[in-house]
Design an enzyme around this catalytic site. Structure first.
Site, PDB file in Angstrom:
ATOM      1  N   ARG A 127      34.843  29.447  29.851  1.00 27.13           N
ATOM      2  CA  ARG A 127      35.813  29.384  30.943  1.00 27.13           C
ATOM      3  C   ARG A 127      35.217  28.603  32.116  1.00 27.13           C
ATOM      4  O   ARG A 127      35.903  27.800  32.759  1.00 27.13           O
ATOM      5  CB  ARG A 127      36.183  30.796  31.419  1.00 27.13           C
ATOM      6  CG  ARG A 127      36.961  31.665  30.462  1.00 27.13           C
ATOM      7  CD  ARG A 127      38.343  31.128  30.174  1.00 27.13           C
ATOM      8  NE  ARG A 127      39.114  30.843  31.369  1.00 27.13           N
ATOM      9  CZ  ARG A 127      39.686  31.754  32.166  1.00 27.13           C
ATOM     10  NH1 ARG A 127      39.560  33.039  31.887  1.00 27.13           N
ATOM     11  NH2 ARG A 127      40.398  31.394  33.210  1.00 27.13           N
TER      12      ARG A 127
ATOM     13  N   HIS B 100      48.604  30.197  30.767  1.00 25.45           N
ATOM     14  CA  HIS B 100      47.190  30.397  31.111  1.00 25.45           C
ATOM     15  C   HIS B 100      46.395  29.186  30.610  1.00 25.45           C
ATOM     16  O   HIS B 100      45.578  29.293  29.688  1.00 25.45           O
ATOM     17  CB  HIS B 100      46.699  31.684  30.445  1.00 25.45           C
ATOM     18  CG  HIS B 100      45.421  32.228  31.016  1.00 25.45           C
ATOM     19  ND1 HIS B 100      44.746  31.633  32.056  1.00 25.45           N
ATOM     20  CD2 HIS B 100      44.690  33.325  30.664  1.00 25.45           C
ATOM     21  CE1 HIS B 100      43.669  32.333  32.336  1.00 25.45           C
ATOM     22  NE2 HIS B 100      43.609  33.363  31.513  1.00 25.45           N
TER      23      HIS B 100
ATOM     24  N   GLN C  27      42.394  29.003  30.170  1.00 24.28           N
ATOM     25  CA  GLN C  27      41.887  29.776  29.041  1.00 24.28           C
ATOM     26  C   GLN C  27      41.954  28.973  27.751  1.00 24.28           C
ATOM     27  O   GLN C  27      41.037  29.014  26.926  1.00 24.28           O
ATOM     28  CB  GLN C  27      42.694  31.067  28.878  1.00 24.28           C
ATOM     29  CG  GLN C  27      42.280  31.916  27.674  1.00 24.28           C
ATOM     30  CD  GLN C  27      40.885  32.488  27.809  1.00 24.28           C
ATOM     31  OE1 GLN C  27      40.562  33.129  28.800  1.00 24.28           O
ATOM     32  NE2 GLN C  27      40.041  32.262  26.805  1.00 24.28           N
TER      33      GLN C  27
ATOM     34  N   ARG D  94      46.196  32.600  40.870  1.00 26.57           N
ATOM     35  CA  ARG D  94      46.296  33.505  39.728  1.00 26.57           C
ATOM     36  C   ARG D  94      47.217  34.655  40.139  1.00 26.57           C
ATOM     37  O   ARG D  94      46.922  35.377  41.093  1.00 26.57           O
ATOM     38  CB  ARG D  94      44.918  34.053  39.334  1.00 26.57           C
ATOM     39  CG  ARG D  94      44.968  35.063  38.180  1.00 26.57           C
ATOM     40  CD  ARG D  94      43.587  35.645  37.913  1.00 26.57           C
ATOM     41  NE  ARG D  94      43.645  36.727  36.941  1.00 26.57           N
ATOM     42  CZ  ARG D  94      43.500  36.593  35.635  1.00 26.57           C
ATOM     43  NH1 ARG D  94      43.265  35.395  35.138  1.00 26.57           N
ATOM     44  NH2 ARG D  94      43.582  37.631  34.824  1.00 26.57           N
TER      45      ARG D  94
ATOM     46  N   ASP E 102      45.141  39.546  21.856  1.00 26.03           N
ATOM     47  CA  ASP E 102      45.039  39.887  23.273  1.00 26.03           C
ATOM     48  C   ASP E 102      45.521  41.329  23.426  1.00 26.03           C
ATOM     49  O   ASP E 102      46.049  41.923  22.479  1.00 26.03           O
ATOM     50  CB  ASP E 102      45.915  38.923  24.089  1.00 26.03           C
ATOM     51  CG  ASP E 102      45.696  39.041  25.595  1.00 26.03           C
ATOM     52  OD1 ASP E 102      44.737  39.728  26.009  1.00 26.03           O
ATOM     53  OD2 ASP E 102      46.488  38.454  26.348  1.00 26.03           O
TER      54      ASP E 102
ATOM     55  N   CYS F 103      40.809  36.697  24.687  1.00 26.21           N
ATOM     56  CA  CYS F 103      40.605  36.184  26.048  1.00 26.21           C
ATOM     57  C   CYS F 103      39.990  37.223  26.982  1.00 26.21           C
ATOM     58  O   CYS F 103      39.602  36.874  28.103  1.00 26.21           O
ATOM     59  CB  CYS F 103      41.913  35.644  26.618  1.00 26.21           C
ATOM     60  SG  CYS F 103      43.270  36.822  26.631  1.00 26.21           S
TER      61      CYS F 103
END
Length: 348
Positions: free
Chosen positions: A334, A152, A155, A125, A248, A289
């Site tokens: 997740r 991502h 996600q 990440r 987001d 998210c």
């Protein structure tokens, strides 16, 4: 040795031929996977979630070891990978930006070679997509993308699991992404929606749409799956008949504080408010998210809101805390979807 017939999840995997395609694979971006493979990972997540809720053990990867490289911190991604790893019986080693020499004192290629000799899987990440791609190129074990500036993918699997739980389907729904669509979330949602047949709308100023080449690639994929891509600055037209309203934060991790003024000026019309939700389909849900600046109860949120005279940023607290909000179900998912990715790529 653990007998595989002790685990229900092994029987589930053996019944589906798609699982064979995923063994040993890297999970770097959804563009690398077919529609069938993505849907299988969502289904596998559902099965793993069901077993966990029922208290059924699925420690099928006991004895394996995984490394988690975090150049960017995260609550959800770290916890999801760690708990998923433990649930599968694995040992987990966490390396933050201070605990790894990747790209600093040791090249990415050398880091991959070192970790490959000690671990069965590697999560990354951090920043550029090129980093996780190079890590995978030089690794002999599966590499998973926990987030880069461009994509991502874990996600999106969690988002699809959540949407499927709410609507019982993915294909034919309409998802509207509000705000800055140029980076990992806008890119990944557009790719994912095109792959599974969800109609995708980026509702934002024209300078905030995804990369032209990526749009062209996704247009072709969407056509094959019977869905559409749309880009509009008109909020009312964009959210009309939407099943999912998604947003987001307006400033991504690593960007300077100074960009807030410009982002607020240009993106405030695309804030998700109750008025926006009322324009959407009656059954519409709100997704994010996380973390979200829906109030002033965080240090950064308070500082920015007070500086610019606001009570929230990309989403109002009224929407975030409403019955239409599924953000915390999304966050939990997740873990289930990351578990599916690790299981599918590591199982022998």
């Amino acid at each position: 040795m653990i007998k595989k017939d002790k685990f229900e999840i092994i029987k589930y995997l053996e019944k589906n031929k798609i699982s064979e395609n995923l063994k040993g694979r890297d999970f770097l971006k959804l563009l690398d996977f077919s529609t069938e493979e993505i849907l299988f990972l969502v289904e596998l997540s559902e099965q793993l979630k069901k077993e966990k809720k029922q208290g059924i053990s699925h420690r099928v990867l006991q004895g394996k070891n995984i490394a988690l490289i975090f150049e960017k911190t995260s609550t959800r991604t770290r916890c999801a990978f760690e708990v998923a790893g433990y649930d599968l019986g694995m040992n987990v080693t966490y390396l933050d930006s201070q605990g790894s020499q990747i790209g600093k004192k040791e090249s990415i290629a050398d880091t991959a070679s070192v970790l490959t000799g000690m671990f069965d899987g590697i999560e990354y990440r951090g920043y550029g997509q090129s980093i996780v791609e190079e890590l995978a190129e030089h690794s002999k074990v599966p590499v998973w993308n926990g987030l880069t500036d461009e994509f991502h993918p874990t996600q999106i699997l969690a988002d699809f699991l959540t949407i499927n739980e709410k609507f019982g389907t993915l294909k034919g729904l309409k998802l509207v992404y509000m705000g800055d669509s140029r980076f990992n979330m806008g890119n990944s949602l557009m790719v994912g929606c095109a792959k599974v047949g969800i109609n995708f709308v980026a509702c934002c100023p024209k300078q905030y749409v995804p990369d032209k080449n990526l749009i062209e690639t996704c247009q072709k994929i969407a056509e094959q799956n019977g869905s559409t891509l749309e880009f509009t600055e008109d909020v009312e037209a964009g959210v009309k008949d939407a099943n999912v309203i998604y947003t987001d934060v307006w400033v991504s991790m690593g960007e300077p504080f100074e960009v807030w003024q410009t982002r607020i000026n240009e993106l405030l019309p695309y804030k998700v408010t109750q008025q926006v939700m009322d324009m959407a389909n009656e059954n519409a849900v709100f997704m994010h998210c996380l973390p979200a600046y829906h109030d002033k109860n965080t240090k950064i949120g308070k500082e920015i809101c007070e500086k610019f005279g606001l009570d929230s940023l990309e989403v109002s607290d009224e929407v975030f805390s409403s019955s239409k909000s599924v953000v915390f179900e999304e966050a939990e998912n997740r873990m289930h979807t990351i578990k599916a990715v690790m299981l599918a790529t590591l199982i022998k």
